[in-house]
Design a protein around this motif. Structure first.
Motif, PDB file in Angstrom:
ATOM      1  N   THR A 181       0.601  -1.180   0.184  1.00  0.00           N
ATOM      2  CA  THR A 181      -0.065  -0.323   0.024  1.00  0.00           C
ATOM      3  C   THR A 181       1.446   1.552  -0.179  1.00  0.00           C
ATOM      4  O   THR A 181       0.412   1.266   0.914  1.00  0.00           O
ATOM      5  CB  THR A 181      -0.779  -0.287   1.393  1.00  0.00           C
ATOM      6  OG1 THR A 181      -0.034   0.289   2.444  1.00  0.00           O
ATOM      7  CG2 THR A 181      -1.771  -0.712   0.905  1.00  0.00           C
ATOM      8  N   THR A 212      -3.286  -1.173  -4.088  1.00  0.00           N
ATOM      9  CA  THR A 212      -3.165  -1.747  -3.203  1.00  0.00           C
ATOM     10  C   THR A 212      -3.546  -3.449  -3.478  1.00  0.00           C
ATOM     11  O   THR A 212      -4.258  -4.196  -4.678  1.00  0.00           O
ATOM     12  CB  THR A 212      -5.173  -1.680  -2.266  1.00  0.00           C
ATOM     13  OG1 THR A 212      -5.283  -0.523  -2.119  1.00  0.00           O
ATOM     14  CG2 THR A 212      -5.278  -2.660  -1.207  1.00  0.00           C
ATOM     15  N   HIS A 254      -7.136   3.038   0.141  1.00  0.00           N
ATOM     16  CA  HIS A 254      -6.394   1.911   0.868  1.00  0.00           C
ATOM     17  C   HIS A 254      -7.328   1.353   1.836  1.00  0.00           C
ATOM     18  O   HIS A 254      -7.749   0.240   2.330  1.00  0.00           O
ATOM     19  CB  HIS A 254      -4.913   1.854   1.751  1.00  0.00           C
ATOM     20  CG  HIS A 254      -4.172   2.231  -0.120  1.00  0.00           C
ATOM     21  ND1 HIS A 254      -4.086   1.101  -0.869  1.00  0.00           N
ATOM     22  CD2 HIS A 254      -3.335   3.550   0.105  1.00  0.00           C
ATOM     23  CE1 HIS A 254      -2.913   1.185  -2.272  1.00  0.00           C
ATOM     24  NE2 HIS A 254      -2.041   3.197  -1.340  1.00  0.00           N
ATOM     25  N   LEU A 264      -8.348  -2.564   1.178  1.00  0.00           N
ATOM     26  CA  LEU A 264      -7.490  -4.335   1.764  1.00  0.00           C
ATOM     27  C   LEU A 264      -8.242  -4.779   2.931  1.00  0.00           C
ATOM     28  O   LEU A 264      -7.704  -6.244   1.730  1.00  0.00           O
ATOM     29  CB  LEU A 264      -6.533  -2.869   2.961  1.00  0.00           C
ATOM     30  CG  LEU A 264      -5.719  -4.160   3.101  1.00  0.00           C
ATOM     31  CD1 LEU A 264      -4.890  -4.877   1.667  1.00  0.00           C
ATOM     32  CD2 LEU A 264      -4.334  -3.285   4.136  1.00  0.00           C
ATOM     33  N   GLY A 298      -1.365  -0.302   5.013  1.00  0.00           N
ATOM     34  CA  GLY A 298      -0.541  -1.542   4.931  1.00  0.00           C
ATOM     35  C   GLY A 298      -0.015  -2.353   6.412  1.00  0.00           C
ATOM     36  O   GLY A 298      -0.197  -2.930   6.880  1.00  0.00           O
TER      37      GLY A 298
END
Length: 341
Positions: A8, A13, A51, A55, A91
């Motif tokens: 990320t 992503t 993100h 994610l 992330g």
């Protein structure tokens, strides 16, 4: 060892599962191009928020495609830098939380090391490249030549002094009126251009050294474009002249780097590494020298989770991992990484 990789760092992503016994089991990628297109570039805050939205669903999708349950994972790898700090934290936060909940090790991966190692994931009739070799890292944010003496032992040979090659592609496309992101569209346009119709300088090839500079080339294109009839064919011809200049400059510097490092293996990674003309030119150069050049598949030239899972697996196998804190490093010198032994 089955490792979940999370990428990320910017506007994509990426999630993947890499198995050290079976290879890449699954990967998924979500691009934010449509989100940022109206702004003409990446908006960091919007990137971070997207993100957050994408994610966890991508992790579930990737695990399902790999045939694994989350409890089957042996470790988690995540991009900790370089990159946009907010995007990196998304992330890192998810990866650290997941590793803590599963009581599994987590490892921070350097984004550019992920790119550098991506070609080593591929099946190659000549076998996977082994150090020592020279790596050309060529993307929108980086243009570097690196001497790879061992995995984790890197020596910078040369880098760009201004625009990276991918950045020069994007900016050149923008000044010619192509929509964001312009680099891939400029390369596609160059396919219809006539070789030699426009000839631009090969920057910094008339002097010794392995550094790059592409800002002056961009200015040359701007002046040529302003003075032209701006027809569709002229646009294609200028795109071809620009691409030829970038490709030839990269090839000249790569050959010098191989001479300086005393080896005949070149590894190419990063978004510009998908460029067809660059691949052909470097393959021709390697064949003439009796050496070899290795590329990742085009899908793994841009940011992706597979390269992070693979790089993380190598470091986890070597016993490297992080503590429970969530840390990212937006600016991170690859030369500071520990060697994988």
């Amino acid at each position: 060892m089955k490792v979940l990789g999370i990428e990320t760092s910017c506007d994509e992503t990426g999630v993947a599962v890499y198995d050290t016994d079976a290879g890449l089991r699954a990967h998924a990628l979500y691009s934010q191009i449509a989100l940022h297109a109206e702004y003409g570039g990446v908006v960091p805050e919007l990137a971070s928020r997207d993100h957050v939205r994408k994610l966890l669903p991508l992790i579930r999708q990737t695990l399902a495609e790999s045939g694994l349950d989350v409890a089957d994972l042996d470790g988690v790898a995540y991009t900790a830098g370089p990159g946009l700090v907010g995007a990196l934290l998304v992330g890192a936060g998810v990866a650290r939380s997941l590793a803590w909940a599963l009581d599994r090790p987590a490892v921070a991966v350097h984004h550019m090391e992920g790119h550098l190692l991506a070609p080593l994931m591929e099946d190659d009739p000549q076998g996977r490249p082994q150090p020592p070799f020279v790596a050309l890292l060529v993307s929108g944010g980086h243009t570097q030549l690196v001497s790879v003496e061992a995995i984790g032992r890197y020596r910078l040979l040369g880098e760009t002094l201004d625009d990276a090659a991918g950045e020069a592609f994007d900016k050149t496309a923008k000044l010619m009126g192509l929509p964001y992101p312009g680099g891939p569209q400029l390369a596609a346009l160059a396919e219809r251009g006539r070789a030699g119709a426009y000839k631009f300088a090969r920057p910094m090839t008339d002097r010794p050294g392995l550094d790059f500079s592409f800002s002056g080339l961009k200015t040359q294109v701007l002046l040529a474009w302003r003075d032209s009839d701006q027809s569709e064919q002229t646009m294609a011809d200028i795109a071809r002249g620009f691409e030829d200049a970038v490709v030839e400059t990269l090839a000249i510097k790569c050959e010098r780097a191989l001479d300086a490092a005393g080896c005949e293996t070149l590894v190419v990674a990063g978004g510009v590494g998908a460029n067809k003309r660059l691949r052909a030119r470097l393959a021709q150069m390697a064949q003439r020298r009796g050496g070899r050049v290795a590329f990742p598949r085009p899908a793994f030239c841009t940011d992706n989770g597979a390269m992070i899972a693979y790089a993380g697996a190598l470091r986890l196998l070597a016993g490297q991992h992080e503590d429970a804190s969530v840390k990212v490093t937006p600016r991170w010198d690859m030369a500071t990484l520990p060697e994988v032994v």
